[in-house]
Each structure stands twice: as C-alpha cells, then as structure tokens.
Design an enzyme around this catalytic site. Structure first.
Site, mmCIF file in Angstrom:
data_model
loop_
_atom_site.group_PDB
_atom_site.id
_atom_site.type_symbol
_atom_site.label_atom_id
_atom_site.label_comp_id
_atom_site.label_asym_id
_atom_site.label_seq_id
_atom_site.Cartn_x
_atom_site.Cartn_y
_atom_site.Cartn_z
ATOM 1 N N SER A 74 0.805 -1.225 0.000
ATOM 2 C CA SER A 74 0.000 0.000 0.000
ATOM 3 C C SER A 74 0.833 1.266 0.000
ATOM 4 C CB SER A 74 -0.926 0.004 1.220
ATOM 5 O OG SER A 74 -0.172 -0.077 2.415
ATOM 6 N N ASP A 130 10.474 1.517 3.657
ATOM 7 C CA ASP A 130 10.985 2.785 4.180
ATOM 8 C C ASP A 130 12.505 2.822 4.132
ATOM 9 O OD1 ASP A 130 8.402 3.848 4.927
ATOM 10 O OD2 ASP A 130 8.387 2.357 6.521
ATOM 11 N N GLY A 141 6.337 0.037 7.445
ATOM 12 C CA GLY A 141 5.325 0.425 8.412
ATOM 13 C C GLY A 141 5.192 1.908 8.619
ATOM 14 N N GLY A 142 5.890 2.709 7.798
ATOM 15 C CA GLY A 142 5.739 4.151 7.916
ATOM 16 C C GLY A 142 4.304 4.594 7.709
ATOM 17 N N GLU A 149 0.901 -6.148 5.344
ATOM 18 C CA GLU A 149 1.921 -6.257 4.299
ATOM 19 C C GLU A 149 2.867 -7.424 4.566
ATOM 20 O OE1 GLU A 149 2.069 -1.597 2.880
ATOM 21 O OE2 GLU A 149 3.549 -2.305 4.326
ATOM 22 N N LYS A 167 15.902 5.310 -0.251
ATOM 23 C CA LYS A 167 15.625 4.208 0.675
ATOM 24 C C LYS A 167 16.778 3.207 0.741
ATOM 25 C CE LYS A 167 11.636 6.178 0.905
ATOM 26 N NZ LYS A 167 10.381 5.519 0.560
#
Length: 278
Positions: A74, A130, A141-142, A149, A167
C-alpha cells in the site's frame, strides 16, 4: 520534470559552482525550474517520483507473468506498480489476482481483486519499503500497514521490493530516522514500550495522528510504536525477541523475506540488489 532533465540541470549547476567566471545564469527556458542555482523542493520530489516509477516498472516487467496471483502492498511506490500491471493486462492479457491493500487503486485500473482465502499462496508480492540495507533487511510500516503487508510477503513464493534511491542504505538507520514501527494491542503499549527501551535501548514513542486527535489506529484497530534504536542490531534476533513480548502484534522489521530489491536511481538507471546466498 523528467529525470533526464533534472540530471542535466544538476550538471549545469555543478559546472557553474566550480567556475571562477562571473555569476552563472541558466538559459531562460530552464530558469523556471531552479532557484538561484539550486533546485526547488518540487524538482527533487519529481525526481524521486521518476525513480519510483523506474523501479516499479522494472520489477513488474521482470517478475510478473501470465496466470499469476500477485500481491501488492500500500505504499506510494505501489501506484506505479499497479499502473504497469494494468498496462500488461492490455498488452499480454495476464490473469492477475491482487490483494486488497490498495483496493481502490486496483479497481480504478480494472484489475481483479482477490484475497488469501482464494489464493493462500501468491506467486509474487511487490511492495515498497521505508529503508533497505545491504542484506535486504527492511524497515516497513511508515504508513501503518506493516502487519497486513508482512502477511502478504510471507505468503508469496517471491517477495520483491521497489524503492527510490533515498531508501537505499548500507545499514538500517542510515537514511530512515523515524525508527522501527511496532504494532501493539492498545492496552499493552506502555509496558511494551518500557520493555523494548530497557532491553534494546533507544527511544519508543506512541505514534500520534496528524489530522485528528489521539494515536494512529491501524487497519487492525491497534496502536503503532516507533522505536528509535541507537545502534546496529542483530535484526533477526531483535525481531524475534520483540515479537515475543506480550501485546506485540508484529514488527516493521522484514528479515530474510525479500528476494530482490529494485532501486530507481538519480541518473535514470535501476539498481537491482539480490538477497545474500544463505
């Protein structure tokens, strides 16, 4: 602004800075894209978006085939992956089943939605990150969707990461400064925070919402802790230890999960990093 145009402008600025001649000015046709021999934030953002697109297109082209079940995450980079998947749908007629983390995006592109009940084993999963270190250990998880996920990535035969050059790190924490996200049961966030800080050091903060009062609430109705660690850790051991703390649902550490990472680079190329051989 295209990535190639940005690179050209950057070279012009570097040449001007190195010159001892009178003050340098760009041609009028280019001056609107610069600010006093520097680049605007919008130009840098455009370059990063171009890099994301390069990585996403390359990953899809090299990892997705006909009649596959494909999982998507996402993150912001996924927009370009879904865009490329939709193009392939028209060109190659692949049978794609995508997981609903980006439900509206997928439906807008006319692609088929599915779930893990119908496809408990995915052929490939594609997602952003991230931060990615030299061993393909990820921080994710940002955006707060780390648990769902990780479920998708863990149930795929091949997990592929797409990201831009920002990144790409040698070690975790080099680029990403916000810490490791940890999803926790709401009633346990205080004791979990205390245990993590005592055992591993650093600082643990409850993630607060920006556009509303109170903490961020995940899709699973849980809270997110952000652990700002101090030193490089044995991430496999740390991940396991944190998950064993009562009240922890999942961590944003993805260890030994990614098979390949595709990075869109500043010069318009795509760098591919493979997981180390075990």
């Amino acid at each position: 602004m295209t990535l190639q145009r940005w690179v050209f402008l950057r070279k012009l600025t570097a040449a001007a800075a190195a010159s001892s001649s009178p003050p340098f000015s760009l041609p009028s046709s280019l001056s609107c894209c610069t600010h006093v021999l520097g680049f605007s934030q919008s130009a840098a953002a455009n370059m990063a978006e171009e890099a994301k697109k390069l990585a996403a297109y390359s990953a899809v082209d090299n990892n997705v085939q006909n009649n596959q079940a494909v999982g998507v995450g996402s993150g912001s980079t996924i927009v370009y992956a879904v865009d490329r998947l939709a193009q392939l749908l028209g060109e190659l007629k692949p049978m794609l089943s995508l997981l609903p983390q980006a439900r509206q995006l997928i439906l807008q592109h006319g692609l088929a939605l599915s779930d893990l009940e119908r496809h408990p084993e995915l052929d490939v999963a594609i997602d952003g990150a991230d931060e990615v270190d030299a061993q393909l250990t990820l921080i994710k998880g940002g955006g707060g969707c780390l648990t769902q996920e990780k479920i998708i990535a863990g149930n795929s035969k091949c997990f592929v990461v797409i990201a831009d050059y920002r990144k790409d790190s040698s070690v975790l924490g080099e680029q990403w400064k916000k810490g490791v996200p940890i999803e926790v049961i709401p009633m346990a966030y205080v004791p979990v925070s205390r245990v993590i800080a005592k055992r591993f050091g650093g600082e643990v903060n409850l993630r607060m919402a920006v556009s509303k009062a109170g903490p961020v609430v995940t899709d699973n109705s849980n809270f997110i802790l952000d652990w700002k660690f101090e030193d490089v850790q044995n991430w496999s051991e740390v991940n396991t230890a944190i998950k064993m703390i009562p009240g922890v649902v999942e961590t944003g550490l993805f260890v030994n999960m990614a098979e390949r990472a595709y990075f869109g680079m500043e010069d318009g190329s795509v760098k591919v990093r493979k997981a180390p051989a075990n």
